[in-house]
Design a protein around this motif. Structure first.
Motif, PDB file in Angstrom:
ATOM      1  N   PHE A  11       0.859  -1.182   0.000  1.00 24.06           N
ATOM      2  CA  PHE A  11       0.000   0.000   0.000  1.00 24.06           C
ATOM      3  C   PHE A  11       0.897   1.235   0.000  1.00 24.06           C
ATOM      4  O   PHE A  11       1.999   1.212   0.554  1.00 24.06           O
ATOM      5  CB  PHE A  11      -0.912   0.012   1.224  1.00 24.06           C
ATOM      6  N   GLY A  12       0.437   2.286  -0.627  1.00 21.36           N
ATOM      7  CA  GLY A  12       1.283   3.471  -0.701  1.00 21.36           C
ATOM      8  C   GLY A  12       0.491   4.761  -0.780  1.00 21.36           C
ATOM      9  O   GLY A  12      -0.668   4.779  -1.222  1.00 21.36           O
ATOM     10  N   VAL A  13       1.136   5.858  -0.352  1.00 20.80           N
ATOM     11  CA  VAL A  13       0.542   7.199  -0.421  1.00 20.80           C
ATOM     12  C   VAL A  13       1.631   8.172  -0.848  1.00 20.80           C
ATOM     13  O   VAL A  13       2.764   8.083  -0.376  1.00 20.80           O
ATOM     14  CB  VAL A  13      -0.009   7.661   0.948  1.00 20.80           C
ATOM     15  N   ASP A  14       1.288   9.084  -1.738  1.00 18.75           N
ATOM     16  CA  ASP A  14       2.215  10.154  -2.115  1.00 18.75           C
ATOM     17  C   ASP A  14       1.403  11.388  -2.472  1.00 18.75           C
ATOM     18  O   ASP A  14       0.312  11.281  -3.037  1.00 18.75           O
ATOM     19  CB  ASP A  14       3.087   9.736  -3.305  1.00 18.75           C
ATOM     20  N   ILE A  15       1.943  12.563  -2.144  1.00 12.76           N
ATOM     21  CA  ILE A  15       1.239  13.809  -2.428  1.00 12.76           C
ATOM     22  C   ILE A  15       1.331  14.190  -3.903  1.00 12.76           C
ATOM     23  O   ILE A  15       0.519  14.960  -4.404  1.00 12.76           O
ATOM     24  CB  ILE A  15       1.803  14.945  -1.538  1.00 12.76           C
ATOM     25  N   ASN A  16       2.308  13.619  -4.605  1.00 10.42           N
ATOM     26  CA  ASN A  16       2.535  13.946  -6.017  1.00 10.42           C
ATOM     27  C   ASN A  16       1.760  12.971  -6.911  1.00 10.42           C
ATOM     28  O   ASN A  16       2.071  11.776  -6.935  1.00 10.42           O
ATOM     29  CB  ASN A  16       4.036  13.872  -6.319  1.00 10.42           C
ATOM     30  N   PRO A  17       0.764  13.453  -7.680  1.00 12.80           N
ATOM     31  CA  PRO A  17      -0.029  12.552  -8.533  1.00 12.80           C
ATOM     32  C   PRO A  17       0.828  11.779  -9.534  1.00 12.80           C
ATOM     33  O   PRO A  17       0.542  10.620  -9.833  1.00 12.80           O
ATOM     34  CB  PRO A  17      -0.993  13.501  -9.271  1.00 12.80           C
ATOM     35  N   GLU A  53      -4.412 -13.080 -19.525  1.00 16.33           N
ATOM     36  CA  GLU A  53      -5.171 -12.882 -18.294  1.00 16.33           C
ATOM     37  C   GLU A  53      -5.306 -11.380 -18.019  1.00 16.33           C
ATOM     38  O   GLU A  53      -4.356 -10.609 -18.178  1.00 16.33           O
ATOM     39  CB  GLU A  53      -4.450 -13.564 -17.124  1.00 16.33           C
ATOM     40  N   THR A  54      -6.503 -10.947 -17.616  1.00 16.97           N
ATOM     41  CA  THR A  54      -6.756  -9.527 -17.335  1.00 16.97           C
ATOM     42  C   THR A  54      -5.977  -9.084 -16.102  1.00 16.97           C
ATOM     43  O   THR A  54      -5.953  -9.786 -15.084  1.00 16.97           O
ATOM     44  CB  THR A  54      -8.259  -9.299 -17.084  1.00 16.97           C
ATOM     45  N   LEU A  55      -5.357  -7.895 -16.186  1.00 18.75           N
ATOM     46  CA  LEU A  55      -4.645  -7.350 -15.031  1.00 18.75           C
ATOM     47  C   LEU A  55      -5.655  -6.757 -14.044  1.00 18.75           C
ATOM     48  O   LEU A  55      -6.603  -6.086 -14.450  1.00 18.75           O
ATOM     49  CB  LEU A  55      -3.660  -6.262 -15.461  1.00 18.75           C
ATOM     50  N   PRO A  56      -5.470  -6.995 -12.749  1.00 17.07           N
ATOM     51  CA  PRO A  56      -6.414  -6.457 -11.752  1.00 17.07           C
ATOM     52  C   PRO A  56      -6.241  -4.945 -11.575  1.00 17.07           C
ATOM     53  O   PRO A  56      -5.233  -4.370 -11.980  1.00 17.07           O
ATOM     54  CB  PRO A  56      -6.018  -7.195 -10.466  1.00 17.07           C
ATOM     55  N   ASN A  57      -7.236  -4.313 -10.938  1.00 16.19           N
ATOM     56  CA  ASN A  57      -7.201  -2.862 -10.681  1.00 16.19           C
ATOM     57  C   ASN A  57      -6.452  -2.595  -9.370  1.00 16.19           C
ATOM     58  O   ASN A  57      -7.050  -2.224  -8.354  1.00 16.19           O
ATOM     59  CB  ASN A  57      -8.627  -2.309 -10.603  1.00 16.19           C
ATOM     60  N   ILE A  58      -5.148  -2.776  -9.420  1.00 10.51           N
ATOM     61  CA  ILE A  58      -4.350  -2.605  -8.198  1.00 10.51           C
ATOM     62  C   ILE A  58      -4.096  -1.133  -7.890  1.00 10.51           C
ATOM     63  O   ILE A  58      -3.457  -0.812  -6.885  1.00 10.51           O
ATOM     64  CB  ILE A  58      -3.002  -3.357  -8.314  1.00 10.51           C
ATOM     65  N   ASP A  59      -4.621  -0.217  -8.741  1.00  7.22           N
ATOM     66  CA  ASP A  59      -4.412   1.214  -8.504  1.00  7.22           C
ATOM     67  C   ASP A  59      -4.991   1.660  -7.170  1.00  7.22           C
ATOM     68  O   ASP A  59      -4.530   2.637  -6.574  1.00  7.22           O
ATOM     69  CB  ASP A  59      -5.029   2.037  -9.642  1.00  7.22           C
ATOM     70  N   ILE A  60      -5.988   0.953  -6.661  1.00  7.05           N
ATOM     71  CA  ILE A  60      -6.640   1.367  -5.415  1.00  7.05           C
ATOM     72  C   ILE A  60      -5.704   1.249  -4.211  1.00  7.05           C
ATOM     73  O   ILE A  60      -5.921   1.853  -3.175  1.00  7.05           O
ATOM     74  CB  ILE A  60      -7.937   0.547  -5.179  1.00  7.05           C
ATOM     75  N   ASN A  61      -4.637   0.465  -4.365  1.00  7.67           N
ATOM     76  CA  ASN A  61      -3.683   0.312  -3.266  1.00  7.67           C
ATOM     77  C   ASN A  61      -2.725   1.492  -3.147  1.00  7.67           C
ATOM     78  O   ASN A  61      -2.117   1.700  -2.100  1.00  7.67           O
ATOM     79  CB  ASN A  61      -2.844  -0.961  -3.460  1.00  7.67           C
ATOM     80  N   ILE A  62      -2.552   2.257  -4.213  1.00 12.79           N
ATOM     81  CA  ILE A  62      -1.620   3.388  -4.218  1.00 12.79           C
ATOM     82  C   ILE A  62      -2.437   4.660  -4.363  1.00 12.79           C
ATOM     83  O   ILE A  62      -3.068   4.885  -5.394  1.00 12.79           O
ATOM     84  CB  ILE A  62      -0.591   3.277  -5.362  1.00 12.79           C
ATOM     85  N   LYS A  63      -2.435   5.494  -3.342  1.00 14.74           N
ATOM     86  CA  LYS A  63      -3.360   6.624  -3.298  1.00 14.74           C
ATOM     87  C   LYS A  63      -2.621   7.951  -3.230  1.00 14.74           C
ATOM     88  O   LYS A  63      -1.465   8.020  -2.796  1.00 14.74           O
ATOM     89  CB  LYS A  63      -4.295   6.482  -2.093  1.00 14.74           C
ATOM     90  N   CYS A  64      -3.316   8.996  -3.654  1.00  8.70           N
ATOM     91  CA  CYS A  64      -2.736  10.333  -3.680  1.00  8.70           C
ATOM     92  C   CYS A  64      -3.284  11.146  -2.507  1.00  8.70           C
ATOM     93  O   CYS A  64      -4.495  11.189  -2.287  1.00  8.70           O
ATOM     94  CB  CYS A  64      -3.078  11.022  -5.003  1.00  8.70           C
ATOM     95  N   GLY A  65      -2.394  11.796  -1.769  1.00  7.80           N
ATOM     96  CA  GLY A  65      -2.838  12.624  -0.651  1.00  7.80           C
ATOM     97  C   GLY A  65      -1.661  13.089   0.171  1.00  7.80           C
ATOM     98  O   GLY A  65      -0.536  12.613   0.014  1.00  7.80           O
ATOM     99  N   ASN A  66      -1.942  14.027   1.064  1.00  7.17           N
ATOM    100  CA  ASN A  66      -0.929  14.540   1.990  1.00  7.17           C
ATOM    101  C   ASN A  66      -0.969  13.669   3.235  1.00  7.17           C
ATOM    102  O   ASN A  66      -1.827  13.835   4.101  1.00  7.17           O
ATOM    103  CB  ASN A  66      -1.209  15.998   2.339  1.00  7.17           C
ATOM    104  N   SER A  67      -0.044  12.749   3.329  1.00  7.26           N
ATOM    105  CA  SER A  67      -0.102  11.741   4.393  1.00  7.26           C
ATOM    106  C   SER A  67       0.091  12.319   5.786  1.00  7.26           C
ATOM    107  O   SER A  67      -0.239  11.673   6.785  1.00  7.26           O
ATOM    108  CB  SER A  67       0.933  10.648   4.133  1.00  7.26           C
ATOM    109  N   LEU A  68       0.630  13.541   5.891  1.00 11.80           N
ATOM    110  CA  LEU A  68       0.846  14.152   7.204  1.00 11.80           C
ATOM    111  C   LEU A  68      -0.373  14.909   7.714  1.00 11.80           C
ATOM    112  O   LEU A  68      -0.399  15.333   8.869  1.00 11.80           O
ATOM    113  CB  LEU A  68       2.028  15.127   7.149  1.00 11.80           C
ATOM    114  N   VAL A  69      -1.372  15.105   6.847  1.00 16.28           N
ATOM    115  CA  VAL A  69      -2.541  15.919   7.206  1.00 16.28           C
ATOM    116  C   VAL A  69      -3.798  15.055   7.220  1.00 16.28           C
ATOM    117  O   VAL A  69      -4.116  14.405   6.227  1.00 16.28           O
ATOM    118  CB  VAL A  69      -2.723  17.089   6.220  1.00 16.28           C
TER     119      VAL A  69
END
Length: 659
Positions: free
Chosen positions: A36-42, A77-93
């Protein structure tokens, strides 16, 4: 399709097909359930998602292999939608604390944590765009419900509801009897008070909602259902890894104001933002979980690092520290850095440390180097964490034993002069001559000034720059400021040419033409030691000719200056400052006041003090005659006297000399 050096996928071979499918689904399981991941930079978020998809694509297999070969009609084989695990946001706020109660939200809505997890899993494996979008809407609805219910539990919201209820009862309920004057006045007063309090709370709540700081707020409390238990409690992650940004909080005004009130115990005005990431990383860990960050290593020696060290001692046990100085192993790193691993538990034991030195060969295994070279570091009782080998540690302790700190001498250390706008108040020789020609009286307040770049070891090279000292008054004179417009009209005209910037500057006195208050203004015209804040070597100069000093410098006045000058410029002090001093990260030290004050000085005998002072006087005499005079022989004699003063052995002298 190759997935490694020893396996090549052949869709027409059953065993090869089985291996490829296993590789794909094992990777999918790991990515979906463990990463799982979070980054402020899209853009960073997009790149991370893409790299995960590429990793899966390496092990993609054909569901319906074509007898003619993979290029002829095979279906992957279809690739899953794993984009939901990596999200955009300010993790400190975040608007909501990790322990904010979700139970009421779960009770009030039709959702359970399990239904939330199912929605996320269905999104990952959606069979078509319609199903994917339906799950997106469902997940958004679930999080919206959580957000709304938690908000209702906010203390401000509760207080506003209570006051609104009281106000409603007062204004809407009919009284059986008409109120008298006194009762009516009390009623009016209470209604007015309740109305004002309600409006104030409404405004505060709306301000929080509208605050730009929350535009990218990331709600760890409910963004990842995988780290919530069935009651909705935040359990946390097993491992947190990252490379937080290195930005001084002084450069982030709006964010810094938020962090100051957000409960971060590692926050201080001068801190680097990565300190907050260490704290947050620990908060989102499970008990006994591990955190590994690559950051600047300035926390080891900077003042703000004291708060971070206290936080580690209370909450996070360091497990391993790879300290990287004077060698660049990361192409984009411009600061001295470290790789630090911590475990979520109070600090109770020593931990493994390695100082990466010049004997490390780029490209070799860092883990092997660590295994071979590490030593155990025991956290001292003080805030000074010296990360060095055993012999250096013993020498540092010897230098500190039975000494007197520099700050315990009868001395004063102050920063050089702040003008607020140097372009207007610091002038060159030509401008000085022009102003003196216009009015000889200007000479009274035009003073020669030294900058950090002008200072050398023991001496300085005056570069013909001058300060227009339009001071705001001296305490002993009752703070009578200089009236520039009436007393020095030609200087006033000069300063006017720099409007409006000179008028808008932060550092100024009562009038825009005045310099800021300076309680130690008279110290500039005393004998003093002057040095620049940033330098690769100790460059402590001596001045007894009334030079002023600019804001990139510090000055010391007081007792035993020439003896102290010899100590400060010695190899012993250079070695010691390299251990405890803060750095710019580019191979140079920051010779700041609070570190200089910590220099331990052995009390000399009368003979030792006179011998060092005598050599210093010889150097100063030669440097006055010729600033470029070679005084290395005299400096070497001082070094020998300082070695003897601290009682260093030949082996210890070699440590200093070879560092």
């Amino acid at each position: 399709m190759k997935t490694g050096n020893c396996f090549e996928y052949n869709p027409t071979n059953k065993e090869s097909q089985r291996i490829q499918e296993t590789l794909f689904h094992e990777k999918q399981t790991l990515i979906e359930n463990c990463l799982f991941g979070v980054d402020i930079n899209p853009n960073s978020v997009k790149i991370c998602r893409l790299r995960l998809w590429i990793e899966l694509l390496k092990s993609a297999y054909y569901k319906v292999p074509s007898p003619l070969g993979r290029e002829e009609g095979g279906e992957l084989e279809t690739l899953p939608n794993i984009d939901i695990n990596i999200k955009c946001g300010n993790s400190l706020v975040s608007r909501f604390a990790l322990d904010a109660d979700l139970k009421q939200a779960l009770k009030s809505s039709k959702w359970t944590i399990d239904s939330y997890r199912i929605a996320v899993d269905t999104y990952r494996n959606a069979q078509n765009k319609e199903q994917k979008r339906a799950m997106e809407r469902l997940i958004a609805d679930i999080k919206s419900d959580f957000r709304s219910e938690i908000s209702l539990s906010d203390s401000k919201v509760k207080r506003m509801r209570k006051l609104s209820g009281e106000l409603f009862n007062l204004t809407q309920q009919q009284s059986l009897f008409e109120m008298g004057k006194r009762e009516k006045a009390a009623w009016n007063k209470k209604v007015t008070t309740l109305t004002q309090q309600t409006k104030k709370l409404e405004a505060e709540i709306e301000e929080i909602k509208a605050n730009k700081i929350y535009e990218n707020a990331f709600e760890w409390r409910f963004e990842f259902p995988e780290v919530l238990n069935d009651d909705g409690d935040f359990v946390g992650f097993d491992v947190v890894i990252g490379n937080p940004p290195y930005i001084s909080l002084t450069k982030l005004k709006m964010e810094s104001n938020y962090f100051a009130t957000a409960g971060y115990e590692t926050y201080s005005k001068g801190a680097d933002i990565y300190a907050l990431f260490y704290e947050l990383g620990g908060q989102i860990l499970k008990q006994q979980g591990y955190l590994t960050f690559i950051t600047s290593n300035s926390w080891l020696r900077a003042i703000y690092g004291e708060l971070l060290k206290k936080h580690f001692i209370k909450n996070l046990q360091p497990v391993a520290l790879l300290n990287i100085e004077d060698i660049q192993i990361f192409d984009e790193a411009t600061v001295e850095s470290n790789i630090l691993t911590l475990q979520k538990r109070p600090l109770t034991e020593s931990f493994a440390v390695v100082n990466l030195s010049n004997d490390y060969i780029l490209g070799n295994s860092l883990s092997e180097y660590f295994d071979l070279r590490h030593f155990q570091f025991t956290v001292p009782e003080t805030n000074e964490w010296f990360i060095g080998n055993q012999k250096e540690g013993e020498l540092k302790l010897k230098i500190e034993t039975n000494t007197k700190l520099l700050k315990e001498y009868e001395i004063e250390i102050n920063r050089g002069f702040l003008t607020g706008y140097n372009a207007a108040f610091i002038i060159d020789e030509a401008k000085k001559n022009e102003l003196l020609t216009a009015d000889e009286a200007n000479a009274k307040i035009i003073k020669p000034i030294l900058r950090g770049r002008d200072l050398k070891k023991y001496s300085f090279q005056f570069d013909n720059y001058y300060l227009i000292n339009t001071h705001n008054g001296l305490k002993k004179d009752g703070l009578q400021r200089i009236d520039v417009e009436n007393e020095f009209p030609s200087l006033y005209e000069h300063l006017k040419t720099y409007l409006p910037k000179v008028k808008k500057r932060y550092d100024q006195g009562d009038h825009w033409t005045n310099l800021r208050n300076c309680a130690y203004l008279e110290d500039f015209e005393k004998p003093k030691i002057v040095w620049g804040e940033i330098s690769d070597k100790p460059k402590f100069a001596f001045d007894d000719e009334n030079y002023y000093a600019e804001a990139t410098t510090f000055l010391m006045t007081g007792e035993k200056l020439k003896f102290l000058l010899g100590i400060l410029n010695s190899k012993v002090s250079e070695w010691y400052f390299n251990l405890i001093g803060t750095t710019t990260g580019m191979g140079t030290n920051r010779w700041k006041k609070y570190k200089i004050e910590l220099l331990p000085i052995k009390e000399p005998s009368k003979e030792q003090e006179e011998a060092i002072e005598g050599l210093v006087n010889q150097i100063l005499t030669e440097k006055k005659e010729d600033p470029n005079a070679d005084t290395t022989a005299l400096e070497a004699e001082i070094d020998e006297l300082v070695y003897a003063l601290y009682g260093l052995s030949e082996e210890e002298i070699a440590i200093v000399e070879n560092s």
